[in-house]
Motif scaffolding. Structure first.
Motif, PDB file in Angstrom:
ATOM      1  N   SER A 116       0.805  -1.220   0.000  1.00 24.86           N
ATOM      2  CA  SER A 116       0.000   0.000   0.000  1.00 24.86           C
ATOM      3  C   SER A 116       0.842   1.275   0.000  1.00 24.86           C
ATOM      4  O   SER A 116       0.302   2.358  -0.232  1.00 24.86           O
ATOM      5  CB  SER A 116      -0.943   0.010   1.206  1.00 24.86           C
ATOM      6  OG  SER A 116      -0.205  -0.015   2.406  1.00 24.86           O
ATOM      7  N   ASP A 117       2.137   1.158   0.270  1.00 26.70           N
ATOM      8  CA  ASP A 117       2.988   2.350   0.211  1.00 26.70           C
ATOM      9  C   ASP A 117       3.700   2.471  -1.132  1.00 26.70           C
ATOM     10  O   ASP A 117       4.737   3.125  -1.256  1.00 26.70           O
ATOM     11  CB  ASP A 117       4.007   2.358   1.358  1.00 26.70           C
ATOM     12  CG  ASP A 117       4.865   1.104   1.396  1.00 26.70           C
ATOM     13  OD1 ASP A 117       4.664   0.215   0.539  1.00 26.70           O
ATOM     14  OD2 ASP A 117       5.728   1.005   2.289  1.00 26.70           O
ATOM     15  N   GLY A 118       3.156   1.815  -2.160  1.00 23.75           N
ATOM     16  CA  GLY A 118       3.630   2.004  -3.523  1.00 23.75           C
ATOM     17  C   GLY A 118       4.871   1.232  -3.908  1.00 23.75           C
ATOM     18  O   GLY A 118       5.443   1.474  -4.978  1.00 23.75           O
ATOM     19  N   ARG A 133       9.838   1.345  -6.964  1.00 24.67           N
ATOM     20  CA  ARG A 133       8.712   2.167  -6.513  1.00 24.67           C
ATOM     21  C   ARG A 133       8.122   2.817  -7.759  1.00 24.67           C
ATOM     22  O   ARG A 133       8.844   3.476  -8.515  1.00 24.67           O
ATOM     23  CB  ARG A 133       9.187   3.234  -5.523  1.00 24.67           C
ATOM     24  CG  ARG A 133       8.067   4.110  -4.993  1.00 24.67           C
ATOM     25  CD  ARG A 133       8.607   5.232  -4.121  1.00 24.67           C
ATOM     26  NE  ARG A 133       9.002   4.788  -2.805  1.00 24.67           N
ATOM     27  CZ  ARG A 133       8.170   4.609  -1.787  1.00 24.67           C
ATOM     28  NH1 ARG A 133       6.870   4.813  -1.956  1.00 24.67           N
ATOM     29  NH2 ARG A 133       8.609   4.212  -0.625  1.00 24.67           N
ATOM     30  N   PRO A 137       6.766   9.224  -3.059  1.00 24.64           N
ATOM     31  CA  PRO A 137       6.309   9.522  -1.700  1.00 24.64           C
ATOM     32  C   PRO A 137       5.976  11.001  -1.585  1.00 24.64           C
ATOM     33  O   PRO A 137       6.368  11.789  -2.477  1.00 24.64           O
ATOM     34  CB  PRO A 137       7.522   9.136  -0.847  1.00 24.64           C
ATOM     35  CG  PRO A 137       8.692   9.206  -1.764  1.00 24.64           C
ATOM     36  CD  PRO A 137       8.187   8.881  -3.140  1.00 24.64           C
ATOM     37  N   CYS A 139       3.596   8.650   1.235  1.00 24.77           N
ATOM     38  CA  CYS A 139       2.556   7.633   1.118  1.00 24.77           C
ATOM     39  C   CYS A 139       1.900   7.429   2.484  1.00 24.77           C
ATOM     40  O   CYS A 139       2.455   7.822   3.508  1.00 24.77           O
ATOM     41  CB  CYS A 139       3.152   6.310   0.643  1.00 24.77           C
ATOM     42  SG  CYS A 139       3.974   6.387  -0.972  1.00 24.77           S
ATOM     43  N   GLU A 144      -2.833  10.803  -0.590  1.00 18.86           N
ATOM     44  CA  GLU A 144      -1.528  10.579  -1.226  1.00 18.86           C
ATOM     45  C   GLU A 144      -1.510   9.373  -2.160  1.00 18.86           C
ATOM     46  O   GLU A 144      -0.568   9.196  -2.934  1.00 18.86           O
ATOM     47  CB  GLU A 144      -0.459  10.401  -0.136  1.00 18.86           C
ATOM     48  CG  GLU A 144      -0.192  11.677   0.657  1.00 18.86           C
ATOM     49  CD  GLU A 144       0.494  11.416   1.992  1.00 18.86           C
ATOM     50  OE1 GLU A 144       0.947  12.391   2.619  1.00 18.86           O
ATOM     51  OE2 GLU A 144       0.552  10.234   2.410  1.00 18.86           O
ATOM     52  N   GLU A 145      -2.549   8.540  -2.102  1.00 16.56           N
ATOM     53  CA  GLU A 145      -2.563   7.315  -2.918  1.00 16.56           C
ATOM     54  C   GLU A 145      -2.354   7.556  -4.410  1.00 16.56           C
ATOM     55  O   GLU A 145      -1.567   6.838  -5.033  1.00 16.56           O
ATOM     56  CB  GLU A 145      -3.881   6.553  -2.707  1.00 16.56           C
ATOM     57  CG  GLU A 145      -3.787   5.480  -1.644  1.00 16.56           C
ATOM     58  CD  GLU A 145      -4.906   4.451  -1.735  1.00 16.56           C
ATOM     59  OE1 GLU A 145      -5.115   3.751  -0.751  1.00 16.56           O
ATOM     60  OE2 GLU A 145      -5.556   4.341  -2.788  1.00 16.56           O
ATOM     61  N   CYS A 148       1.367   8.371  -4.843  1.00 19.36           N
ATOM     62  CA  CYS A 148       2.212   7.311  -4.292  1.00 19.36           C
ATOM     63  C   CYS A 148       2.130   6.053  -5.151  1.00 19.36           C
ATOM     64  O   CYS A 148       3.116   5.362  -5.380  1.00 19.36           O
ATOM     65  CB  CYS A 148       1.778   6.999  -2.867  1.00 19.36           C
ATOM     66  SG  CYS A 148       2.556   5.537  -2.161  1.00 19.36           S
ATOM     67  N   ARG A 150      -0.507   2.497  -6.117  1.00 17.67           N
ATOM     68  CA  ARG A 150      -0.989   1.331  -5.357  1.00 17.67           C
ATOM     69  C   ARG A 150      -0.911   0.100  -6.250  1.00 17.67           C
ATOM     70  O   ARG A 150      -1.819  -0.211  -7.013  1.00 17.67           O
ATOM     71  CB  ARG A 150      -2.428   1.558  -4.886  1.00 17.67           C
ATOM     72  CG  ARG A 150      -3.005   0.387  -4.064  1.00 17.67           C
ATOM     73  CD  ARG A 150      -2.161   0.140  -2.828  1.00 17.67           C
ATOM     74  NE  ARG A 150      -2.764  -0.837  -1.922  1.00 17.67           N
ATOM     75  CZ  ARG A 150      -2.390  -2.118  -1.834  1.00 17.67           C
ATOM     76  NH1 ARG A 150      -1.443  -2.584  -2.633  1.00 17.67           N
ATOM     77  NH2 ARG A 150      -2.958  -2.921  -0.950  1.00 17.67           N
ATOM     78  N   ASP A 166      -0.922  -1.108 -11.538  1.00 15.04           N
ATOM     79  CA  ASP A 166      -1.036  -0.122 -10.464  1.00 15.04           C
ATOM     80  C   ASP A 166      -2.361   0.607 -10.627  1.00 15.04           C
ATOM     81  O   ASP A 166      -2.667   1.135 -11.700  1.00 15.04           O
ATOM     82  CB  ASP A 166       0.127   0.875 -10.511  1.00 15.04           C
ATOM     83  CG  ASP A 166       0.133   1.809  -9.310  1.00 15.04           C
ATOM     84  OD1 ASP A 166      -0.749   2.700  -9.250  1.00 15.04           O
ATOM     85  OD2 ASP A 166       0.998   1.664  -8.435  1.00 15.04           O
TER      86      ASP A 166
END
Length: 415
Positions: A116-118, A133, A137, A139, A144-145, A148, A150, A166
């Protein structure tokens, strides 16, 4: 004192007998007056508090415009669907080190997942490494999604590269050794007159020529997936990307939340989880039936997420939520009451509503033809919660999750 005066004196000073009949009018009068005051005060206070709230609710725009949806009564959880505790035999891996490992792929014994943080992570033994990545960021928050990124669906291509869907950024190819990222199809790309908005899952042909993927909605993004389900928006699509010509083609549209996708062995059709409808469709992507669609299995006991092959020649299907029968399914109840959906989302956020979704975990193995082979359960999600995918490798099931901070590993010999 003469007689008349004595009679008058005795009558005036005669003792009074106090009876209930004498007191009742006075008592009732007092009670009625106090009760009226109390009721008027209470009603006035209630009106003072509720009327502005009702006015606000009526004036507020609902974020969704749901349609009346017709779902069959959920199947009874008996026979192949009989509840059990088999998923509780699983063990958690990388607990509190990763969040939301939606999809899992392997090269040898090394696992790869997106979080979930990319990040695209390599999970080797007990160690995790960042391979790439896709976004930038910071994230961690809903806002921020989109920047960032997903990562959702992940597959290994014939050349040993990773193909990644993604939700916000599009379709990518990632070199797991160098970390080099190649953009194949960016979101925002116009396909069939609509922009890609919610790229979800994918599969790749054995020769690497074609990539099939789902675009779950042209209206809603991943962070609003609950709106997509509740509105029952029929704007999802199945698409084809040709790695040689770089062309993107629409194969099927007007689906309600097309989610997980799996090529059949002959590569002439793909299975697509139509999450909102609790069913799996078969879309013909080549051959004589290209462009056609039929139902692989209907009226599932849950809302399907990703689909992956099993070693027995069948398919593992993860259920993002269940439709308990006997029991109460909130999504089934609301499907016939769109006005309640509108009202609910005027008042409550998606995060609040997610708290009402049962943590019941369910995995099915289906064979060709849509027949249930077996089911694995974890009532209340004690060990494995919010399962999004079941990836089988070397006699074990690796369970991905769209929100849990771990991967689960289940030894198939134990179940």
């Amino acid at each position: 004192m003469n007689e008349p005066e004595g009679l008058r004196f005795r009558r005036l000073n005669r003792p009074q007998i106090i009876t209930d009949e004498l007191q009742e009018p006075l008592y009732k009068g007092t009670s009625t007056y106090s009760g009226k005051v109390f009721r008027v005060t209470l009603l006035s206070l209630g009106a003072f508090l509720l009327l502005p709230l009702l006015a606000i609710i009526l004036l507020l725009e609902s974020p969704i415009q749901p349609e009346l949806l017709s779902l069959s009564e959920p199947p009874l959880m008996v026979g192949c669907y009989e509840p059990n505790f088999k998923l509780r035999e699983a063990q958690r891996l990388f607990e509190d080190q990763i969040v939301g490992p939606e999809s899992i792929a392997n090269i040898g014994d090394v696992l790869y997942t997106g979080t979930s943080d990319g990040k695209i992570l390599k999970l080797d033994g007990k160690r995790s490494h960042v391979v790439a990545r896709l976004g930038n960021p910071p994230c961690g928050s809903r806002e921020e999604e989109p920047t960032c990124g997903r990562p959702l669906g992940i597959r290994v291509g014939p050349n040993g590269t990773l193909f990644v869907a993604d939700a916000y950024l599009g379709l990518f190819e990632v070199n797991p050794v160098t970390g080099e990222v190649t953009t194949l199809v960016p979101t925002g790309h116009m396909v069939g007159g609509r922009r890609l908005s919610f790229v979800n899952d994918l599969d790749v042909t054995q020769d690497g020529r074609k990539v099939y993927f789902t675009d779950s909605s042209s209206k809603w993004q991943r962070r609003d997936y609950l709106y997509l389900i509740m509105e029952a928006t029929a704007d999802g699509r199945v698409l084809e990307y040709d790695t040689e010509t770089k062309e993107v083609t629409v194969l099927m549209e007007n689906l309600r939340f097309p989610n997980g996708l799996q090529l059949l062995p002959d590569e002439e059709s793909v299975l697509v989880a139509e999450t909102t409808m609790a069913r799996i469709r078969r879309v013909h992507v080549s051959g004589l039936n290209k462009g056609g669609m039929d139902t692989f299995i209907d009226n599932l006991p849950g809302f399907p997420d990703n689909i992956r092959r099993s070693s027995s020649g069948g398919y593992w299907v993860a259920m993002s939520a269940v439709r308990p029968n006997p029991g109460f399914s909130m999504l089934d109840f609301l499907s016939q009451r769109p006005w309640i959906k509108k009202l609910i989302f005027k008042i409550f956020s998606q995060d609040v509503m997610m708290k009402f979704v049962p943590r019941y975990s369910l995995v099915l193995e289906l064979k060709d033809g849509g027949t249930c082979v077996r089911s694995l359960h974890d009532p209340h999600g004690v060990v494995a919660a919010y399962i999004s995918e079941v990836h089988e490798h070397d006699g074990h099931l690796y369970l991905g999750s769209f929100r849990s901070p771990y991967i689960c590993k289940l030894d198939l010999s134990k179940v």
